[in-house]
Design a protein around this motif. Structure first.
Motif, PDB file in Angstrom:
ATOM      1  N   ALA A   1      80.318  24.363  17.657  1.00 36.19           N
ATOM      2  CA  ALA A   1      81.236  23.427  17.000  1.00 36.19           C
ATOM      3  C   ALA A   1      82.213  23.013  18.080  1.00 36.19           C
ATOM      4  O   ALA A   1      82.437  23.762  19.029  1.00 36.19           O
ATOM      5  CB  ALA A   1      81.974  24.124  15.872  1.00 36.19           C
ATOM      6  N   SER A   2      82.804  21.821  17.939  1.00 36.98           N
ATOM      7  CA  SER A   2      83.673  21.402  19.036  1.00 36.98           C
ATOM      8  C   SER A   2      84.650  20.324  18.640  1.00 36.98           C
ATOM      9  O   SER A   2      84.349  19.471  17.796  1.00 36.98           O
ATOM     10  CB  SER A   2      82.813  20.913  20.203  1.00 36.98           C
ATOM     11  N   THR A   3      85.819  20.357  19.275  1.00 33.99           N
ATOM     12  CA  THR A   3      86.733  19.223  19.195  1.00 33.99           C
ATOM     13  C   THR A   3      86.344  18.182  20.247  1.00 33.99           C
ATOM     14  O   THR A   3      87.032  17.196  20.412  1.00 33.99           O
ATOM     15  CB  THR A   3      88.196  19.672  19.395  1.00 33.99           C
ATOM     16  N   GLY A   4      85.289  18.437  21.016  1.00 32.46           N
ATOM     17  CA  GLY A   4      84.747  17.444  21.941  1.00 32.46           C
ATOM     18  C   GLY A   4      84.302  17.991  23.285  1.00 32.46           C
ATOM     19  O   GLY A   4      83.157  17.801  23.703  1.00 32.46           O
ATOM     20  N   ASN A   5      85.194  18.686  23.975  1.00 28.54           N
ATOM     21  CA  ASN A   5      84.857  19.111  25.334  1.00 28.54           C
ATOM     22  C   ASN A   5      83.745  20.161  25.387  1.00 28.54           C
ATOM     23  O   ASN A   5      82.874  20.112  26.251  1.00 28.54           O
ATOM     24  CB  ASN A   5      86.102  19.650  26.034  1.00 28.54           C
ATOM     25  N   THR A   6      83.800  21.121  24.476  1.00 32.05           N
ATOM     26  CA  THR A   6      82.767  22.151  24.451  1.00 32.05           C
ATOM     27  C   THR A   6      81.397  21.511  24.236  1.00 32.05           C
ATOM     28  O   THR A   6      80.412  21.887  24.882  1.00 32.05           O
ATOM     29  CB  THR A   6      83.062  23.181  23.339  1.00 32.05           C
ATOM     30  N   SER A   7      81.357  20.516  23.353  1.00 33.98           N
ATOM     31  CA  SER A   7      80.068  19.867  23.067  1.00 33.98           C
ATOM     32  C   SER A   7      79.572  19.074  24.271  1.00 33.98           C
ATOM     33  O   SER A   7      78.377  19.097  24.585  1.00 33.98           O
ATOM     34  CB  SER A   7      80.190  18.968  21.834  1.00 33.98           C
ATOM     35  N   ALA A   8      80.490  18.387  24.961  1.00 36.06           N
ATOM     36  CA  ALA A   8      80.100  17.618  26.153  1.00 36.06           C
ATOM     37  C   ALA A   8      79.519  18.552  27.204  1.00 36.06           C
ATOM     38  O   ALA A   8      78.481  18.275  27.816  1.00 36.06           O
ATOM     39  CB  ALA A   8      81.310  16.874  26.716  1.00 36.06           C
ATOM     40  N   SER A   9      80.181  19.676  27.380  1.00 40.06           N
ATOM     41  CA  SER A   9      79.758  20.628  28.402  1.00 40.06           C
ATOM     42  C   SER A   9      78.431  21.295  28.038  1.00 40.06           C
ATOM     43  O   SER A   9      77.498  21.340  28.855  1.00 40.06           O
ATOM     44  CB  SER A   9      80.856  21.683  28.595  1.00 40.06           C
ATOM     45  N   LEU A  10      78.346  21.772  26.806  1.00 35.82           N
ATOM     46  CA  LEU A  10      77.097  22.432  26.393  1.00 35.82           C
ATOM     47  C   LEU A  10      75.926  21.444  26.469  1.00 35.82           C
ATOM     48  O   LEU A  10      74.821  21.808  26.890  1.00 35.82           O
ATOM     49  CB  LEU A  10      77.230  23.003  24.974  1.00 35.82           C
ATOM     50  N   ALA A  11      76.175  20.194  26.086  1.00 34.01           N
ATOM     51  CA  ALA A  11      75.108  19.189  26.130  1.00 34.01           C
ATOM     52  C   ALA A  11      74.587  19.026  27.563  1.00 34.01           C
ATOM     53  O   ALA A  11      73.372  18.955  27.795  1.00 34.01           O
ATOM     54  CB  ALA A  11      75.620  17.860  25.586  1.00 34.01           C
ATOM     55  N   ALA A  12      75.490  19.009  28.526  1.00 34.93           N
ATOM     56  CA  ALA A  12      75.074  18.827  29.923  1.00 34.93           C
ATOM     57  C   ALA A  12      74.293  20.037  30.431  1.00 34.93           C
ATOM     58  O   ALA A  12      73.218  19.894  31.033  1.00 34.93           O
ATOM     59  CB  ALA A  12      76.310  18.603  30.799  1.00 34.93           C
ATOM     60  N   TYR A  13      74.811  21.226  30.191  1.00 36.93           N
ATOM     61  CA  TYR A  13      74.159  22.434  30.723  1.00 36.93           C
ATOM     62  C   TYR A  13      72.823  22.693  30.028  1.00 36.93           C
ATOM     63  O   TYR A  13      71.867  23.148  30.660  1.00 36.93           O
ATOM     64  CB  TYR A  13      75.108  23.643  30.647  1.00 36.93           C
ATOM     65  N   SER A  14      72.740  22.391  28.733  1.00 34.52           N
ATOM     66  CA  SER A  14      71.464  22.622  28.061  1.00 34.52           C
ATOM     67  C   SER A  14      70.439  21.574  28.496  1.00 34.52           C
ATOM     68  O   SER A  14      69.242  21.862  28.536  1.00 34.52           O
ATOM     69  CB  SER A  14      71.633  22.681  26.549  1.00 34.52           C
ATOM     70  N   ALA A  15      70.909  20.367  28.846  1.00 36.90           N
ATOM     71  CA  ALA A  15      69.979  19.371  29.396  1.00 36.90           C
ATOM     72  C   ALA A  15      69.367  19.903  30.686  1.00 36.90           C
ATOM     73  O   ALA A  15      68.142  19.902  30.871  1.00 36.90           O
ATOM     74  CB  ALA A  15      70.715  18.054  29.662  1.00 36.90           C
ATOM     75  N   LYS A  16      70.211  20.418  31.552  1.00 45.21           N
ATOM     76  CA  LYS A  16      69.745  20.941  32.845  1.00 45.21           C
ATOM     77  C   LYS A  16      68.812  22.145  32.651  1.00 45.21           C
ATOM     78  O   LYS A  16      67.910  22.375  33.455  1.00 45.21           O
ATOM     79  CB  LYS A  16      70.956  21.336  33.693  1.00 45.21           C
ATOM     80  N   ALA A  17      69.053  22.900  31.565  1.00 44.63           N
ATOM     81  CA  ALA A  17      68.268  24.118  31.328  1.00 44.63           C
ATOM     82  C   ALA A  17      67.065  23.869  30.420  1.00 44.63           C
ATOM     83  O   ALA A  17      66.389  24.822  30.016  1.00 44.63           O
ATOM     84  CB  ALA A  17      69.173  25.181  30.701  1.00 44.63           C
ATOM     85  N   ASN A  18      66.814  22.596  30.077  1.00 44.02           N
ATOM     86  CA  ASN A  18      65.711  22.247  29.168  1.00 44.02           C
ATOM     87  C   ASN A  18      65.797  22.969  27.828  1.00 44.02           C
ATOM     88  O   ASN A  18      64.804  23.503  27.337  1.00 44.02           O
ATOM     89  CB  ASN A  18      64.351  22.564  29.811  1.00 44.02           C
ATOM     90  N   LYS A  19      66.987  22.988  27.276  1.00 41.25           N
ATOM     91  CA  LYS A  19      67.151  23.615  25.957  1.00 41.25           C
ATOM     92  C   LYS A  19      67.592  22.573  24.942  1.00 41.25           C
ATOM     93  O   LYS A  19      68.260  21.600  25.285  1.00 41.25           O
ATOM     94  CB  LYS A  19      68.209  24.728  26.024  1.00 41.25           C
ATOM     95  N   LYS A  20      67.220  22.815  23.700  1.00 43.19           N
ATOM     96  CA  LYS A  20      67.684  21.939  22.628  1.00 43.19           C
ATOM     97  C   LYS A  20      69.141  22.283  22.327  1.00 43.19           C
ATOM     98  O   LYS A  20      69.523  23.457  22.333  1.00 43.19           O
ATOM     99  CB  LYS A  20      66.817  22.156  21.381  1.00 43.19           C
ATOM    100  N   CYS A  21      69.939  21.268  22.078  1.00 41.66           N
ATOM    101  CA  CYS A  21      71.371  21.479  21.887  1.00 41.66           C
ATOM    102  C   CYS A  21      71.837  20.799  20.600  1.00 41.66           C
ATOM    103  O   CYS A  21      71.599  19.613  20.392  1.00 41.66           O
ATOM    104  CB  CYS A  21      72.106  20.897  23.085  1.00 41.66           C
TER     105      CYS A  21
END
Ligand code: F0G
Length: 401
Positions: A126-146
């Motif tokens: 869950a996020s007010t915005g920044n956590t989601s932006a960050s998790l989205a980027a790192y999971s993209a790099k790690a080939n994970k669904k986010c």
């Protein structure tokens, strides 16, 4: 290395996915500190960034590490603000300089690397915005669904654009952040996803490196005080843990006073501190222009209050006007553009100097947590409109005035 409950002391292995203790208490990661051999010279020649401190991080297998070269953010000496606010030595640690523009990247490089170790394919928050932006980027790099759950209509535009563009499944919840967190925690309990909010103690392991870097950047001479914007209360707890660990290992000789700043309309931790309580009374309807810290029931409140009490620190709130004024001040005096939540540390410093809580000859580090471009709407609203001209004549008239 273990996960240990801060309430009852029960221990869990690091590969157990538990998030919180069976007693309901928060977990923290503890290391076998006696076996860690680190001195100040150990870091010489190492690459800068979060993984510079690998002995004090929970992932050791370098093949599992997902990194976008986070951390190693600048620590600026702010001489113009020193004059303006009347303080001897002021630094700003600008976390907006991280790859996705906030300190969350430090937590996510560790959290998503751990997801690799655990063999997890789906991550969420869950996020007010920044956590989601960050998790989205790192999971993209790690080939994970986010999967990210956001409070509808209350996420700054830059952050929303990031989460969508990095390819996360973006879900808007009818409700605030606290509600979104409650919902995503249920998904995690039922094993639909691996939760990467800061209730997950591994996230905080990455974020504690802010403390490590401040110590190193100030040549091991730790500041008197560190001022931190507080929302879900993970970061202030993490930074305190970082300083405590460096102290325990003998790398530093002092500890800073941890000082948390909340927005007037979302200040359950400030109220608990002023009552002298260890528990908060949550807000049902938190409200502030600093949407990043628009949180009524901070999950890490216990850890944050412990950091504040045991460091002899302080907690204070600031109004939206004070936040926006500080945001401008930092941009216009120091050339540092941060988002509103970040500016609460500067606004808090100003207020606490005026109240005499912070001494004018202290050495203070303010943490600015996210980049100004995250929230362009609020920034534009806070400024005068651009001047429009039709031709050269009009332009010259304006310039000569
Ligand atoms: N500053 C910014 C820019 C943030 O995004 C956050 C938290 C905080 C401060 C507060 O940090 O929660 O560790 O006390 N943002 C979270 C999010 C809640 O979802 O991005 P905290």
């Amino acid at each position: 290395m273990k996960q240990r409950c801060i309430e009852c002391g029960k221990e869990y292995n690091v590969n157990e996915v538990v998030y919180t203790c069976e007693c309901g208490g928060l977990l923290e990661i503890i290391y076998d500190y006696d076996s860690i051999e680190l001195d100040r010279d150990s870091f010489k020649g190492r690459e800068f960034g979060v993984w510079r401190y690998i002995e004090l991080l929970p992932v050791k297998d370098k093949d599992k590490i997902v990194s976008l070269k986070e951390g190693n953010t600048p620590l600026y000496r702010c001489k113009n603000l020193e004059k303006e606010l009347g303080i001897k030595e002021l630094y700003v640690k600008n976390e907006g300089a991280n790859p996705t523009g906030s300190f969350k990247d430090r937590g996510m490089t560790v959290g998503v690397s751990l997801a690799n170790v655990l063999g997890v394919d789906v991550v969420g928050c869950a996020s007010t915005g920044n956590t989601s932006a960050s998790l989205a980027a790192y999971s993209a790099k790690a080939n994970k669904k986010c999967i990210v759950l956001l409070p509808e209509g209350k996420v700054a535009l830059g952050k929303l654009a990031q989460a969508m563009f990095y390819g996360a499944m973006v879900i808007e919840i009818a409700g605030n952040f606290d509600k979104a967190l409650e919902m995503v925690r249920k998904l995690a309990e039922n094993k639909y996803l691996y939760l990467l909010n800061s209730v997950n103690p591994f996230r905080l392991e990455g974020q504690k490196t802010i403390g490590f870097e401040i110590a190193e950047q100030l040549n091991w001479d730790v500041p008197d005080r560190v001022v931190v914007p507080v929302g879900n209360a993970g970061n202030i707890s993490a930074i305190w843990k970082g300083f405590k660990e460096f102290y325990k290992i003998g790398l530093i000789d002092n500890l800073p006073k941890m000082t948390g700043i909340q927005a007037e309309g979302a200040k359950p931790i400030v109220e608990a501190f002023k009552r002298g309580d260890k528990d908060i009374k949550p807000y049902d309807n938190p409200e502030t222009v600093a949407t990043a810290i628009r949180i009524g029931n901070p999950v890490n409140a216990k850890k944050a209050l412990d950091a504040i009490y045991s460091s002899n620190g302080y907690a204070e709130s600031v109004s939206d006007e004070e936040i926006l004024e500080a945001q401008k001040l930092l941009a216009r005096r120091e050339g540092i553009f941060v988002e509103p939540a970040s500016a609460s540390s500067i606004a808090g410093l100003k207020k606490l100097l005026e109240e005499g809580v912070i001494d004018r000859d202290e050495r203070v580090v303010c943490i600015t947590t996210g980049h100004g471009l995250k929230d362009p709407d609020t920034a534009i609203k806070a400024c005068e409109k651009p001047i429009k001209v039709k031709d050269m004549d009009e332009l010259l008239k304006i310039i000569k005035n």
